[in-house]
Enzyme design. Structure first.
Site, PDB file in Angstrom:
ATOM      1  CB  ILE A 108      15.811  42.665 -21.703  1.00 16.56           C
ATOM      2  CG1 ILE A 108      15.577  42.274 -20.675  1.00 16.56           C
ATOM      3  CG2 ILE A 108      16.913  43.540 -22.040  1.00 16.56           C
ATOM      4  CD1 ILE A 108      15.603  43.274 -19.271  1.00 16.56           C
ATOM      5  CG  HIS A 168      10.812  29.482 -23.512  1.00 18.06           C
ATOM      6  ND1 HIS A 168       9.932  30.410 -23.458  1.00 18.06           N
ATOM      7  CD2 HIS A 168       9.763  29.013 -24.194  1.00 18.06           C
ATOM      8  CE1 HIS A 168       8.574  30.139 -23.438  1.00 18.06           C
ATOM      9  NE2 HIS A 168       8.591  29.101 -23.997  1.00 18.06           N
ATOM     10  CG  ASP A 195       9.230  32.877 -25.728  1.00 14.65           C
ATOM     11  OD1 ASP A 195      10.148  33.984 -25.173  1.00 14.65           O
ATOM     12  OD2 ASP A 195       8.083  32.460 -25.594  1.00 14.65           O
ATOM     13  CE  LYS A 210      -3.482 -17.673  -2.516  1.00 16.19           C
ATOM     14  NZ  LYS A 210      -4.354 -18.513  -1.019  1.00 16.19           N
ATOM     15  N   GLY A 258      -6.625 -19.633  -3.843  1.00 16.35           N
ATOM     16  CA  GLY A 258      -5.992 -19.037  -4.740  1.00 16.35           C
ATOM     17  C   GLY A 258      -6.549 -19.267  -6.187  1.00 16.35           C
ATOM     18  N   GLY A 308       4.992 -23.667  -4.537  1.00 13.68           N
ATOM     19  CA  GLY A 308       3.514 -24.389  -4.048  1.00 13.68           C
ATOM     20  C   GLY A 308       4.477 -25.520  -5.178  1.00 13.68           C
ATOM     21  CB  SER A 309       1.829 -27.985  -6.881  1.00 13.37           C
ATOM     22  OG  SER A 309       0.847 -27.281  -7.679  1.00 13.37           O
ATOM     23  CB  CYS A 336      10.092 -27.537  -0.409  1.00 19.57           C
ATOM     24  SG  CYS A 336      10.522 -26.480   0.121  1.00 19.57           S
ATOM     25  CD  GLU A 376       6.745 -32.325  -3.771  1.00 16.53           C
ATOM     26  OE1 GLU A 376       7.276 -32.378  -2.578  1.00 16.53           O
ATOM     27  OE2 GLU A 376       6.685 -31.987  -4.604  1.00 16.53           O
ATOM     28  CG  PHE A 403       4.940 -31.994   0.710  1.00 21.71           C
ATOM     29  CD1 PHE A 403       5.909 -31.116   0.275  1.00 21.71           C
ATOM     30  CD2 PHE A 403       3.808 -30.982   0.836  1.00 21.71           C
ATOM     31  CE1 PHE A 403       6.532 -29.995   0.365  1.00 21.71           C
ATOM     32  CE2 PHE A 403       4.533 -29.985   1.280  1.00 21.71           C
ATOM     33  CZ  PHE A 403       5.821 -29.569   1.266  1.00 21.71           C
TER      34      PHE A 403
END
Length: 923
Positions: free
Chosen positions: A112, A128, A164, A618, A651, A671-672, A728, A825, A827
């Site tokens: 331009i 820009h 620019d 797992k 584990g 788990g524990s 549990c 426990e 279990f």
């Protein structure tokens, strides 16, 4: 009249505010970006007096021209503004005729002249796409990525006679994500925020508040236009530099290299932070090390030994393929169309003709993009086909990979026939004729949608506790297998279909999986009985039944996860909107116990998946089989590969690696307490991953003399002996009020003598074998310790003399607070009873709470006030009143103290797998 006058004044004043400080604007530019700026300026009340854009291309008008013409705005389409350095007189006259007060150049490819730039009262502003003075030039977004900038952004500046270099009016910036492409940056930030900024800039000029900040030449950089000929990849660079080069050229002009004598362009690059997947070597000209064609893409290596992956390749003829299909790219044959498919092809030809209006006839060789189509036309094509071809769902990439009409129709037909789907799942079962059915059990690791042996080929025996026989050999996952599973889950989350799937579709998959679990419930319950010793009828109702309910419950939550809007103090004169988003965490690890193998899987993984995460699970080493069967059903349900991964093993190896893995963002463990502490430490020391723990318990059950004794005896036995005591929340210690103690004990022993101990597949069996031999031995030692300390062994305490791991239901009384039985426990099926003095509510509460555990508790009494008082004082995550073991998928479950933290089930479980992001905007 006064009221009416005020209303008229208000209407007049409002109109004046709307019209105040608005400008006459000339819009010079093109593209969808220019169109959006035009539309927003009009909405804000500015008058666009003229649009100056490019001529039609191949008979198609630019989007800016189309919008302006539709709105009645004068449109001028000049091929150029000057000749031999001089402004074309006719063009200049046409421009001055509109009487603009400001030129706005949102995106302009034409030069331009300065007499046009300086002509309006307020001059000209330009957008820009970089944070000037960095990356001056026409390929600023490309160079932001190529140079590895951590910040991207845009500038709105005042035009001058430099490139620019004009003063800055305003700037905005954003973070560059590791795998951002040019398109990603543009669509996420530069496009939407750039439109807002251009409109804001015009208003600032109208209000006389626009800044003019000179650019610093010291920080300036200028890079040339990136073209295809200078986009060749130089291989002697780090993996990150290679990644930046490839993504900086994606999709235009495209970074390329030479493979087997032809130019191949790379798209869809991402850094590979996990282990290198297996693949077939591919020699690449100039590369120090061959690439690897893997199931996920082409792995490339930098000179620093690190790796990246590209997902798509494009050949010189324009054909694009998934990089994973490089060696099979030429194997696809042309398919003959059926009469119905011919109709679909004709419909699609009409759609192509509508988009490519400049093309007289759509032929087999017509190329979508070479005929003038743009990225917006891709979206239109995909959506129009979905609308007019019976909901056929294509992806944008399908268009890019089949740009010629003939190839595109072939791709559509293959999709209609399902030929483009993943290869059918191959499962190498172990089959057994048992429980009047053929049970088929997968036994390999399940990684990235496929069953596969462990990397090192190791296996271990999983044992049937009913007779001690080996059910089958199961793959023993190695560290390499864990890394593969995590990499698959990460890829599925970041790049796969799962990450793009909307919440409702995710819920549909989960409902489908719940249906499949229900359809296969007899087989699953049989596997559970074989592998864990669960009584078949209990497995059918609880182990499997509650798993089905859990997946259905969380499937319903998928499209109901939502944040909130929050009123905050306003930053006057502007206003603020603050809201929160609930987002998935990413890759989650889940480690489950052996007492309820499938149900514990469901409790954690259903919430995890509903939240949008991917997972690596797992199972307990001794009970892997229902988890692997679950994996098979997940494929049948339609879960994309990599979303669910199951790695059987120890584990100490697999579990420990999951807790340490840097790509895992959350770990859920049941788990524990001892192992839970180790996991929590590893999670903290690695990458501070989020953790939820459901650990040991010593749940007290208080039975008052005013209870309904028959119910208390029946439910007290269930509280201890349910699922062979391998529960549990089992009542680890019963406190029985002195006045009913002896009668309670007598009745319990009478009921135990009625229990049938035997084969869990026998429908009349009440009590099956303990889960595994080591656990049985531990329970026998527990009983020996109780006898040595002086507790009274009323019943049981011995192994049942038959094959397998059976133990007699056991009752101890006279258990004092200092004894091992009172603190630890078991279990197992061991009832530990202590007496408390009549009426001593606070005393028994103090004894019940004198434990480091706090998972569950219970109270039996007819006195509701007493029940509520006791429930308030008991230190436990769950309190049962006149019932026990009453869990439900909608009720949160979890412990306090050393029984862990975090919740399974209910709405609260979702929060364990979500992160909250706060967003504040100013307007």
């Amino acid at each position: 009249m006064l009221w009416q006058g005020n209303q008229a004044l208000r209407r007049f004043s409002t109109g004046q505010v709307y019209l105040k400080n608005k400008l006459k604007v000339a819009l010079i530019g093109q593209s969808l970006f220019g169109q959006e700026v035009y539309s927003h300026l009009c909405k804000e009340g500015h008058r666009v007096v003229g649009v100056f854009t490019v001529p039609d291309k191949d008979g198609k008008a630019d989007p800016l021209a189309l919008a302006a013409e539709k709105n009645g705005t004068p449109v001028f389409k000049f091929p150029r503004w000057r000749v031999k350095g001089k402004t074309i007189k006719e063009v200049a006259e046409a421009y001055r005729s509109v009487g603009a007060e400001l030129n706005v150049l949102p995106f302009c490819t034409q030069f331009i002249p300065m007499d046009v730039i300086d002509s309006p009262k307020h001059g000209s502003i330009i957008y820009h796409p970089s944070i000037l003075p960095r990356h001056r030039g026409a390929s600023a977004i490309n160079w932001t990525l190529i140079m590895g900038d951590k910040k991207a952004g845009f500038s709105v500046f005042w035009a001058d006679d430099g490139l620019d270099t004009g003063p800055i009016l305003l700037q905005r910036s954003c973070d560059v994500e590791p795998n951002d492409t040019v398109d990603a940056l543009y669509n996420r930030f530069l496009f939407p925020e750039g439109i807002k900024a251009m409109v804001e800039a015009v208003q600032l000029i109208a209000d006389g508040k626009a800044a003019r900040m000179p650019q610093s030449e010291a920080a300036a950089t200028y890079e040339g236009i990136q073209k295809k000929e200078n986009a060749e990849i130089s291989w002697d660079q780090s993996a990150e530099a290679l990644h930046n080069w490839i993504r900086g050229h994606d999709k235009v002009p495209g970074a390329w290299t030479e493979i087997n004598g032809q130019v191949v362009t790379f798209y869809g690059s991402s850094l590979l932070n996990s282990s290198i997947p297996p693949g077939e070597p591919l020699e690449i000209k100039g590369a120090r090390k061959p690439g690897l064609v893997t199931k996920s893409g082409l792995v490339l290596f930098g000179n620093d030994g690190k790796a990246l992956m590209v997902r798509n390749l494009q050949f010189e003829d324009g054909k694009m393929i998934p990089a994973s299909q490089y060696f099979s790219a030429g194997e696809t044959s042309v398919v003959e169309l059926t009469a119905e498919e011919v109709k679909v092809a004709e419909t699609i030809k009409v759609i192509w003709a509508g988009i490519l209006s400049n093309v007289p006839v759509i032929e087999d060789s017509t190329d979508f993009f070479k005929s003038g189509a743009s990225s917006m036309d891709v979206v239109r094509l995909v959506e129009e086909i979905r609308q007019k071809c019976g909901g056929l769902q294509l992806q944008n990439e399908d268009v890019y990979m089949a740009t010629k009409f003939e190839d595109f129709i072939q791709k559509v037909v293959r999709k209609l026939r399902g030929d483009d789907q993943e290869a059918e799942l191959v499962v190498d079962y172990v089959s057994k004729e048992v429980n009047e059915m053929t049970v088929k059990m997968p036994y390999q690791c399940f990684i990235n949608g496929q069953f596969t042996d462990a990397d090192d080929g190791k296996t271990y025996d999983t044992i049937n506790p009913t007779d001690g026989s080996t059910i089958c050999k199961v793959s023993y996952a190695s560290l390499v297998d864990v890394d593969k599973a995590v990499a698959a889950a990460k890829d599925a989350f970041e790049n796969g279909e799962w990450g793009r799937m909307n919440a409702r579709e995710r819920g549909i998959l989960m409902y489908r999986l719940a249906d499949l679990l229900e359809e296969n419930q007899e087989e699953l319950a049989t596997i559970e009985a074989l592998d864990s010793g669960a009584v078949y009828t209990l497995a059918l109702k609880t182990h499997i039944g509650m798993s089905v309910q859990t997946f259905r419950y969380f499937a319903g939550w998928c499209d109901k996860i939502q944040g909130s809007t929050i009123p905050i103090n306003q930053a006057r004169p502007n206003r603020n909107l603050t809201f929160t988003r609930k987002e998935p965490l990413g890759v989650c690890a889940i480690i489950i116990p052996w007492n309820y193998p499938l149900m514990m899987l469901a409790w954690k993984s259903a919430a995890c998946l509903a939240a949008g995460n991917t997972l690596v699970l797992k199972p307990a080493q001794v009970t892997p089989l229902t988890a692997l069967k679950f994996a098979e059903l997940s494929v049948k349900a339609g879960f994309p590969k990599g979303v669910i991964n199951i790695i059987p093993g120890s584990g100490g190896i697999a579990g420990q690696r999951l807790s340490e893995h840097p790509d895992i963002r959350k770990l859920g463990f049941t788990g524990s307490t001892l192992i839970g502490k180790q996991i929590m430490k590893s999670c903290a020391m690695s990458n501070l991953k989020k953790v939820s723990l459901e650990l040991g318990g010593k749940s007290p059950l208080i039975i008052f003399s005013d209870c309904e004794l028959d119910k208390a005896v029946r439910m007290g036995m269930g509280a201890v002996f349910f699922n062979k005591g391998e529960n549990c929340i089992a009542a680890g210690r019963l406190f029985v009020e002195e006045s009913i103690h002896d009668e309670f004990v007598t009745r319990v022993v009478e009921e135990i003598k009625k229990m049938k101990i035997g084969d869990p597949l026998d429908r009349s069996t009440d009590h099956g074998p303990q889960n595994h031999k080591a656990h049985l031995e531990k329970l026998l030692q527990y009983c020996e310790a109780g006898v040595k300390e002086g507790a009274t062994l009323v019943y049981g305490g011995r192994q049942v003399q038959r094959p397998g791991f059976f133990m007699e239901p056991t009752v101890f009384t006279d258990v004092e607070d200092h004894m091992y039985l009172a603190k630890e426990e078991s279990f197992g099926p061991i009832m530990v009873i202590s007496k408390f003095q009549n009426g001593d509510i606070d005393g028994v509460l103090q004894r019940a709470n004198n434990t480091e555990y706090g998972l569950a508790s219970g109270v039996f009494t007819r006195d509701i006030n007493k029940a509520m008082y006791v429930s308030e004082k008991l230190e436990a995550g769950t309190v049962f009143i006149n019932t026990y073991n009453k869990t439900d998928v909608a009720a949160p479950f979890g412990g306090v103290k050393q029984s862990g933290f975090g919740k399974d089930l209910g709405e609260e479980a979702l929060n364990e797998y979500l992160k909250t992001k706060t967003v504040t905007l100013e307007y």
